[in-house]
Design an enzyme around this catalytic site. Structure first.
Site, PDB file in Angstrom:
ATOM      1  CG  HIS A   4      35.675  59.780 -26.306  1.00  0.00           C
ATOM      2  ND1 HIS A   4      35.135  60.669 -27.074  1.00  0.00           N
ATOM      3  CD2 HIS A   4      36.425  60.350 -25.448  1.00  0.00           C
ATOM      4  CE1 HIS A   4      34.970  62.370 -26.044  1.00  0.00           C
ATOM      5  NE2 HIS A   4      36.024  62.124 -25.357  1.00  0.00           N
TER       6      HIS A   4
ATOM      7  CG  ASP B 236      36.323  48.058 -53.525  1.00  0.00           C
ATOM      8  OD1 ASP B 236      36.965  48.541 -54.623  1.00  0.00           O
ATOM      9  OD2 ASP B 236      36.868  46.865 -52.912  1.00  0.00           O
TER      10      ASP B 236
END
Lengths: 158, 158, 158, 158, 158, 158
Positions: free
Chosen positions: B78, B127
């Protein structure tokens, strides 16, 4: 504005590495993730009885979309083309095993795209089944193989 | 267009669950993730010697931002307010342990926001350090505790 | 900066209408779209033989996600909660009929969310089948019904 | 994790088609859409009397922006460069006719970018005039012409 | 995973401040920005002779859209509703003066939304005219007034 | 649909300029911004005593991320690769001076990417310190230098 940037020590400061000197080549990376599910959830997955809908379809599509959003999610990731993505989720006795493969012709590898795709596909599975079991967790998000670029072929050996 | 929707069997079709009947209440959820790093990477983290920059700062900010992007990443999540996020990454002997806490006053829980924040903070660490060790992996992304909503307080007990 | 805004005639200038004076109420809107397909494409859809994959699953998920991106796509749309979405795609003799229902408790209606969801679900179908027939088109994107808000219930009567 | 991916039958599973083997070439695609408006709305459009503002300017800009968001909206669309976009909305007796042209030098066609741009420009028009007439609908979103790529020039002939 | 979070000193670590304890109230903020343009650019703006198109329309729409993207741009900004935005760009002898007003009923102020809207509207002007003069710059992005919330009314007095 | 596009006069209409005829070359642009802070805020910055956290780390990361979001923010900006970004924020007696450098190999310059990165890094600083002083403003967002492309090297000389 005078010259405040002269004597700067920016050691440790985050930056997006300059890859303009690299040539675009074909890159591919495959990552995996495992969503650990309870036996009840595994049964529901096998019976297509998860109330929120088709778990594997949602996982596949969330994973493909996530590969494309990697530069939005990882601050230092480059904006590159994404030229092929395949997400394979499989229900096993332990839960849902996910394999994500990303391909591109660009200046930098697509390892983070593959890891992001696998992670988000796994999160999508958790989102679908958390109503059945909120202890569902994600394990073993990791790179399986890569090819292309200066470092060439690599396959995980553990 | 005639009425093609009459005899429809949509069992198994993904949908965003209707929560309009729920009242907004204060929700909180905490999730954790572990980035497993080699001893060399742990040393580099402790010495602030990772070439791409300040790993923990990037992880914190990537995690906060990811909590806000949960409805973009998870197809059935939502759109809700996000009213407080705290990402705590800690370097341990095993790697980087991440704890993400999300708070909101809304109609649905924030468990997926906390899990997404922890996952993306972990991906941001990967990363940053993958240039040092590409076997770096993510383990144990899971919900630690939640409060608010119909099911009230819950704390993981394993 | 002196006062350049004094004698301004901004007639015709686009603005996001101020709805801060409205109370949040439960809103619902349903829109439909029709993807017109050739008989060959309809057959491929019925035989689950579209090479790019499960068309209806992709359409459902793209539609749900698009409902959430409405304020990103429509410059003057408000940022509101999206608290329930259901996309029902049905293969008919004419192609794929799509019905999108969006629900929210907020200060403004969700008609544009429903229309955007139906449109993007239809675009996703076109994307999946365009390799089979590039004349595939979208017809009749329109509001079917709405409820909630000052103007209350409304059902299209043509 | 053992090898769960061995015996997999993924027939029907959605994937982003691998285009890494293709060469970048100049691509162009034009799509059209028609927003059907009541005579009262057409008059308001011609008199520049739509309360929410300059409808055609908003449609143009929403269309250009949407061309760039195609890979965010369509799960299986590739991330490619977008190197030129022109949106031409024209008020006619029937409503607003929209023509969207997208150009890029890349590995895949820009048909979906043009169709998405036309659709979203049309949705932006609906959003601007729905306060005057909520039956305003979108008809005939379709590809008009394309060039570039393996299949070369194509112009719709119906 | 043992308890790595016990003895943590996270002084200085960025976090999104928890506002779940605040009540939603009506908030408004106005910010201004000035795009400094050469006399030639001012003349082109007044003659509607900027080759890239209608500068003020693009600035208005870019500003409204940017107000909605504030939580995407500013890592620690909350996800809140945006319930009204007005961007007023005016051509003056110095360039383009921009005033952005944002309104919302929510738990936190909309000062950053107004400043972001003014900044991005200014950047959009620069983008439109940089082909005429690349020295075009942005000056004086600042809050002009705010109301609502605990600190109530405030108007800049310099 | 008949041919409504025949006699069209679209003078002044915004469009994304077609750059498909240009060759990709290495581009670089540097922009600066100045966040004007009160002496109290400068002291807090120097003492690392800003309650919301590490201001310069947040500014750096927000700036890098913003460079990548330029085509989302500026309606007419092209989608291009972003292949290197460096954000250098420095605390001075006047506030925080920011320098943003963006590099890419592509068909169009990265001036707007650099200006957007500098602006958003500056907005992130304002967001962090506005609790200390809401008069904090942004001055002098401007291009410092660029290289690459048809117009070659350019350095600001005022």
């Amino acid at each position: 504005m005078s010259q405040p940037f002269g004597h700067l020590d920016e050691r440790g400061a985050a930056r997006m590495v300059d890859v303009t000197g690299k040539e675009p080549t074909r890159r591919e990376a495959t990552a995996t993730a495992l969503v650990r599910c309870s036996p009840e959830v595994v049964t529901a997955l096998r019976d297509d009885a998860v109330p929120k809908g088709d778990v594997l379809a949602v996982a596949r599509i969330a994973g493909v979309a996530a590969a494309k959003r990697t530069p939005d999610l990882l601050p230092l990731a480059h904006v590159i083309g994404v030229h092929g993505v395949e997400i394979v989720p499989v229900v096993t006795d332990e839960g849902v095993a996910i394999r994500a493969t990303v391909r591109a012709v660009d200046r930098t590898g697509v390892e983070m795209e593959a890891l992001t795709a696998a992670s988000v596909a796994a999160l999508a599975v958790v989102d679908m089944v958390k109503g059945l079991d909120r202890t569902t967790s994600i394990a073993d998000v990791r790179l399986l193989a890569k090819s292309g670029g200066r470092s060439g072929e690599w396959v995980r050996d553990d």
